[in-house]
Design a protein around this motif. Sequence first.
Motif, PDB file in Angstrom:
ATOM      1  N   ASP A  68       5.338  16.356  -2.090  1.00  0.00           N
ATOM      2  CA  ASP A  68       5.869  16.435  -0.727  1.00  0.00           C
ATOM      3  C   ASP A  68       6.430  15.095  -0.267  1.00  0.00           C
ATOM      4  O   ASP A  68       7.481  15.030   0.363  1.00  0.00           O
ATOM      5  CB  ASP A  68       4.782  16.882   0.246  1.00  0.00           C
ATOM      6  CG  ASP A  68       4.234  18.253  -0.083  1.00  0.00           C
ATOM      7  OD1 ASP A  68       5.026  19.116  -0.500  1.00  0.00           O
ATOM      8  OD2 ASP A  68       3.010  18.464   0.069  1.00  0.00           O
ATOM      9  N   GLN A  69       5.686  14.023  -0.561  1.00  0.00           N
ATOM     10  CA  GLN A  69       6.082  12.735  -0.011  1.00  0.00           C
ATOM     11  C   GLN A  69       5.458  11.604  -0.829  1.00  0.00           C
ATOM     12  O   GLN A  69       4.318  11.699  -1.287  1.00  0.00           O
ATOM     13  CB  GLN A  69       5.618  12.626   1.447  1.00  0.00           C
ATOM     14  CG  GLN A  69       6.079  11.392   2.184  1.00  0.00           C
ATOM     15  CD  GLN A  69       5.653  11.401   3.642  1.00  0.00           C
ATOM     16  OE1 GLN A  69       5.072  12.375   4.129  1.00  0.00           O
ATOM     17  NE2 GLN A  69       5.926  10.332   4.354  1.00  0.00           N
ATOM     18  N   VAL A  70       6.216  10.537  -1.005  1.00  0.00           N
ATOM     19  CA  VAL A  70       5.722   9.299  -1.591  1.00  0.00           C
ATOM     20  C   VAL A  70       6.119   8.170  -0.655  1.00  0.00           C
ATOM     21  O   VAL A  70       7.267   8.114  -0.202  1.00  0.00           O
ATOM     22  CB  VAL A  70       6.316   9.049  -2.992  1.00  0.00           C
ATOM     23  CG1 VAL A  70       5.803   7.720  -3.557  1.00  0.00           C
ATOM     24  CG2 VAL A  70       5.987  10.194  -3.936  1.00  0.00           C
ATOM     25  N   GLU A  71       5.177   7.300  -0.356  1.00  0.00           N
ATOM     26  CA  GLU A  71       5.496   6.213   0.570  1.00  0.00           C
ATOM     27  C   GLU A  71       4.923   4.897   0.075  1.00  0.00           C
ATOM     28  O   GLU A  71       3.796   4.846  -0.433  1.00  0.00           O
ATOM     29  CB  GLU A  71       4.954   6.519   1.968  1.00  0.00           C
ATOM     30  CG  GLU A  71       5.297   5.456   3.002  1.00  0.00           C
ATOM     31  CD  GLU A  71       5.108   5.940   4.428  1.00  0.00           C
ATOM     32  OE1 GLU A  71       5.616   7.035   4.752  1.00  0.00           O
ATOM     33  OE2 GLU A  71       4.433   5.237   5.199  1.00  0.00           O
ATOM     34  N   GLU A 112       9.999   5.567   2.120  1.00  0.00           N
ATOM     35  CA  GLU A 112       9.445   6.863   1.758  1.00  0.00           C
ATOM     36  C   GLU A 112      10.444   7.707   0.980  1.00  0.00           C
ATOM     37  O   GLU A 112      11.654   7.526   1.090  1.00  0.00           O
ATOM     38  CB  GLU A 112       8.998   7.637   2.999  1.00  0.00           C
ATOM     39  CG  GLU A 112      10.146   8.176   3.829  1.00  0.00           C
ATOM     40  CD  GLU A 112       9.729   9.296   4.774  1.00  0.00           C
ATOM     41  OE1 GLU A 112       8.534   9.601   4.859  1.00  0.00           O
ATOM     42  OE2 GLU A 112      10.626   9.862   5.417  1.00  0.00           O
ATOM     43  N   TYR A 113       9.881   8.611   0.194  1.00  0.00           N
ATOM     44  CA  TYR A 113      10.661   9.658  -0.461  1.00  0.00           C
ATOM     45  C   TYR A 113      10.058  10.991  -0.072  1.00  0.00           C
ATOM     46  O   TYR A 113       8.841  11.192  -0.160  1.00  0.00           O
ATOM     47  CB  TYR A 113      10.622   9.513  -1.984  1.00  0.00           C
ATOM     48  CG  TYR A 113      11.090  10.779  -2.691  1.00  0.00           C
ATOM     49  CD1 TYR A 113      12.442  11.028  -2.872  1.00  0.00           C
ATOM     50  CD2 TYR A 113      10.169  11.727  -3.134  1.00  0.00           C
ATOM     51  CE1 TYR A 113      12.873  12.188  -3.490  1.00  0.00           C
ATOM     52  CE2 TYR A 113      10.596  12.891  -3.762  1.00  0.00           C
ATOM     53  CZ  TYR A 113      11.942  13.125  -3.935  1.00  0.00           C
ATOM     54  OH  TYR A 113      12.365  14.289  -4.536  1.00  0.00           O
ATOM     55  N   LYS A 114      10.892  11.901   0.401  1.00  0.00           N
ATOM     56  CA  LYS A 114      10.459  13.266   0.694  1.00  0.00           C
ATOM     57  C   LYS A 114      11.273  14.228  -0.144  1.00  0.00           C
ATOM     58  O   LYS A 114      12.469  14.014  -0.366  1.00  0.00           O
ATOM     59  CB  LYS A 114      10.622  13.607   2.187  1.00  0.00           C
ATOM     60  CG  LYS A 114       9.546  13.028   3.073  1.00  0.00           C
ATOM     61  CD  LYS A 114       9.627  13.569   4.490  1.00  0.00           C
ATOM     62  CE  LYS A 114       8.481  13.076   5.354  1.00  0.00           C
ATOM     63  NZ  LYS A 114       8.544  13.616   6.732  1.00  0.00           N
ATOM     64  N   GLY A 171       0.847  -1.187   0.000  1.00  0.00           N
ATOM     65  CA  GLY A 171       0.000   0.000   0.000  1.00  0.00           C
ATOM     66  C   GLY A 171       0.879   1.232   0.000  1.00  0.00           C
ATOM     67  O   GLY A 171       2.102   1.138  -0.125  1.00  0.00           O
ATOM     68  N   GLY A 172       0.265   2.378   0.159  1.00  0.00           N
ATOM     69  CA  GLY A 172       1.045   3.600   0.229  1.00  0.00           C
ATOM     70  C   GLY A 172       0.259   4.812  -0.208  1.00  0.00           C
ATOM     71  O   GLY A 172      -0.969   4.772  -0.316  1.00  0.00           O
TER      72      GLY A 172
END
Length: 311
Positions: free
Chosen positions: A56-59, A77-79, A32-33
């Motif tokens: 802003d963010q990908v998780e 995550e990527y911020k 999920g994410g």
Amino acid sequence: MKQFTKLTPVAATLMLALSTTAVQADDKLSVGGFIDMSYLAVDTDGGASTHNSGVDQVEVNLGYDFGNKLTATVDVEYKNSNDGANVEQAFISYAVSDNLSIKAGRFLSYSGWETEEPTGLFQYSGTGYAQYFYGYYQQGVSALYSSDKFAVAVSVVNDLAGPQSTDSEHPGVETMVAFMPTENFTVKGFYSVDGDTKMLNTWAAYSKDSLTLAAEYNSSEDTAGAGSEADGYLLMANYGFANGLGLTLRYHDYSIDDATGNTFEDMSAITISPSYTVNSNLLMVFEYRMDSDDIGGMDSDSIAIEALVTF
């Protein structure tokens, strides 16, 4: 404080590709994410206006059920503020019984009404006071006992807010007691100690049908260093309308005193946040926020538009 294990872009892409392939082959693995993007404009009294937009963010959240009551969880995550992808959480959980579970690794503190992730917020922004009153990502061991009307948890961690801390000579301890007298009402209290740092977080929430009401009170010692003391609170109401529209109203206030009793930070804000559920995967959040700075005098108004995609 927010430092995690780094993955190179190639490694992160490979991990995601392998996990996606595994999902197709093994239903014990879940994925999920979310993808979070926004536009934010801030107008500060006596200062320059700022305008920022982007992702802003990908998780991506990975879970695996080994059977025999053992599961593993890894969140990547990527911020936009970080260089590459990061391992945010990585822990194993064992269900001792239907009511008792134990987890070990890197995990997020149970404390705080407002969640660390945007998927758990009722509005775009957090209060900004979590660093003084909530635990953060931690490394250690945690036990949770829960029933329909009562729950208790104890976590022994290297650092209350140190996701990469490996020094366990002087561990921090976080305790939680929760009561759920009815299916609509929840009260939780947290007391955490790590050396000279002490944090108390309590909140209560009432939720029925489309209405959610929440109140939180916090106090702490030495979270800002040099023998400081802090306290803060929030009041929040959210209502979801039948046509996918929602509205959140929030007020929060907090102050921090130094060892001599002088206040060096005193902030409050009123937040008005409408939202619209486009479909089961896309949520649009709009926010108007008025911040007051009673010490620095740098009051500000902000407007935000957020698109939050969950999968």
